[in-house]
Design a protein around this motif. Sequence first.
Motif, PDB file in Angstrom:
ATOM      1  N   GLN A 118      -4.317   8.800   3.980  1.00  0.00           N
ATOM      2  CA  GLN A 118      -3.705   8.483   2.170  1.00  0.00           C
ATOM      3  C   GLN A 118      -3.230   9.498   1.598  1.00  0.00           C
ATOM      4  OE1 GLN A 118      -6.772   5.867   0.130  1.00  0.00           O
ATOM      5  NE2 GLN A 118      -7.098   5.428   1.893  1.00  0.00           N
ATOM      6  N   GLY A 158       0.784  -1.534   0.546  1.00  0.00           N
ATOM      7  CA  GLY A 158       0.094  -0.324   0.169  1.00  0.00           C
ATOM      8  C   GLY A 158       1.030   1.037   0.143  1.00  0.00           C
ATOM      9  N   ASN A 198      -3.652   3.020   0.015  1.00  0.00           N
ATOM     10  CA  ASN A 198      -4.698   2.742   0.327  1.00  0.00           C
ATOM     11  C   ASN A 198      -5.024   2.157   1.981  1.00  0.00           C
ATOM     12  OD1 ASN A 198      -3.146   0.717   0.905  1.00  0.00           O
ATOM     13  ND2 ASN A 198      -3.553  -0.362  -1.554  1.00  0.00           N
ATOM     14  N   GLN A 199      -5.783   1.659   1.999  1.00  0.00           N
ATOM     15  CA  GLN A 199      -6.509   1.564   3.463  1.00  0.00           C
ATOM     16  C   GLN A 199      -4.772   0.987   4.485  1.00  0.00           C
ATOM     17  OE1 GLN A 199      -8.710   2.788   5.214  1.00  0.00           O
ATOM     18  NE2 GLN A 199      -7.405   2.390   6.861  1.00  0.00           N
ATOM     19  N   THR A 200      -4.209  -0.594   3.723  1.00  0.00           N
ATOM     20  CA  THR A 200      -3.499  -0.874   4.314  1.00  0.00           C
ATOM     21  C   THR A 200      -2.001  -0.272   4.300  1.00  0.00           C
ATOM     22  OG1 THR A 200      -4.048  -2.928   3.150  1.00  0.00           O
ATOM     23  CG2 THR A 200      -2.060  -3.172   3.373  1.00  0.00           C
TER      24      THR A 200
END
Length: 318
Positions: A65, A34, A54-56
């Motif tokens: 982000q 990510g 991304n969220q990861t």
Amino acid sequence: MTNTADYSALAAYYDLANEATEALRGEENREIPGIKEEVCQKGPVEVHIVTIMNQTGETLLQKKQGRYITLSLPELNDSDTMEEVAKVTAEYLNSLLPPLRQGGLMLVGLGNNSAVADSLGPKVVSKTYATRHLHQLPEDLGALCTLAPGVMGATGIETAEILKGAAEHIHPDAILVVDSLAAASVSRVGVTVQMSENGICPGSGVGNARQAITAQTMGVPVIAIGVPTVVSACSIIKETAASLGKYWQSQGRSCPAASGEAVAFAAEELLQAFSGVLMVTPKDIDDLIAKVAEVLAAAIALAIHPAAIRQGYHSFIK
């Protein structure tokens, strides 16, 4: 690779995104899910762009982000170098700013002008000419207003509350926030600029986080510029232990690597009089801040005033 659970507990204290990715990659330099990283050279400035996709990546890095642009500066010993650095800074600042129309830009200098290490924001504001109030603003000047709200310890008001009230009346196209940061490495103090499109949480790098100043809280895009002016004594202890290990290796002698537990023990022993937290700043920090404040003020002028590009920035800063 650094243990994710252990890292997540500390990641919020990394003001600089490139230091956070370095810590997460660890000695094995593994890829981080990510996260995208780019490094390039722009004249005398090394540019390191960390993009959390991304969220990861957001979870791993403990940051929102978006893009985090870090500029590693050369020594600012002459006007030519300062001008080159200002132009590179303006280029990347422009890449983060939205189109500026009638609302213009609200420049906010966070920090305490009475504490040298925390005075960067107010000093950038003091070197910047406001133009928003001028009647019939020429086409080659952008609309700019400035604000140095002070610190809550002096005003009794959350900085985010002050800025929210000002933004609701002024309706700027964007807010640009300048603040002092904390570094995890001594080598970055005073010679690193970080820009982000995700706003800022004042005080987070020294464990004193206040209300966030973001697009969500302000209602307009918020760009943050920061320069590390302090480093924790704990980080210095850690770097010292690592340097000693390298020294003994260079002498052909074995030396057990200092574990995280050993460093934590040393920090607790040495810093117990300060409740485990001591922030350190160079003795010449006033000179470092004066130079960086001029570079940032010049970059802001170059970014929003077309006239500054043609005529040079010197007439557009104090």
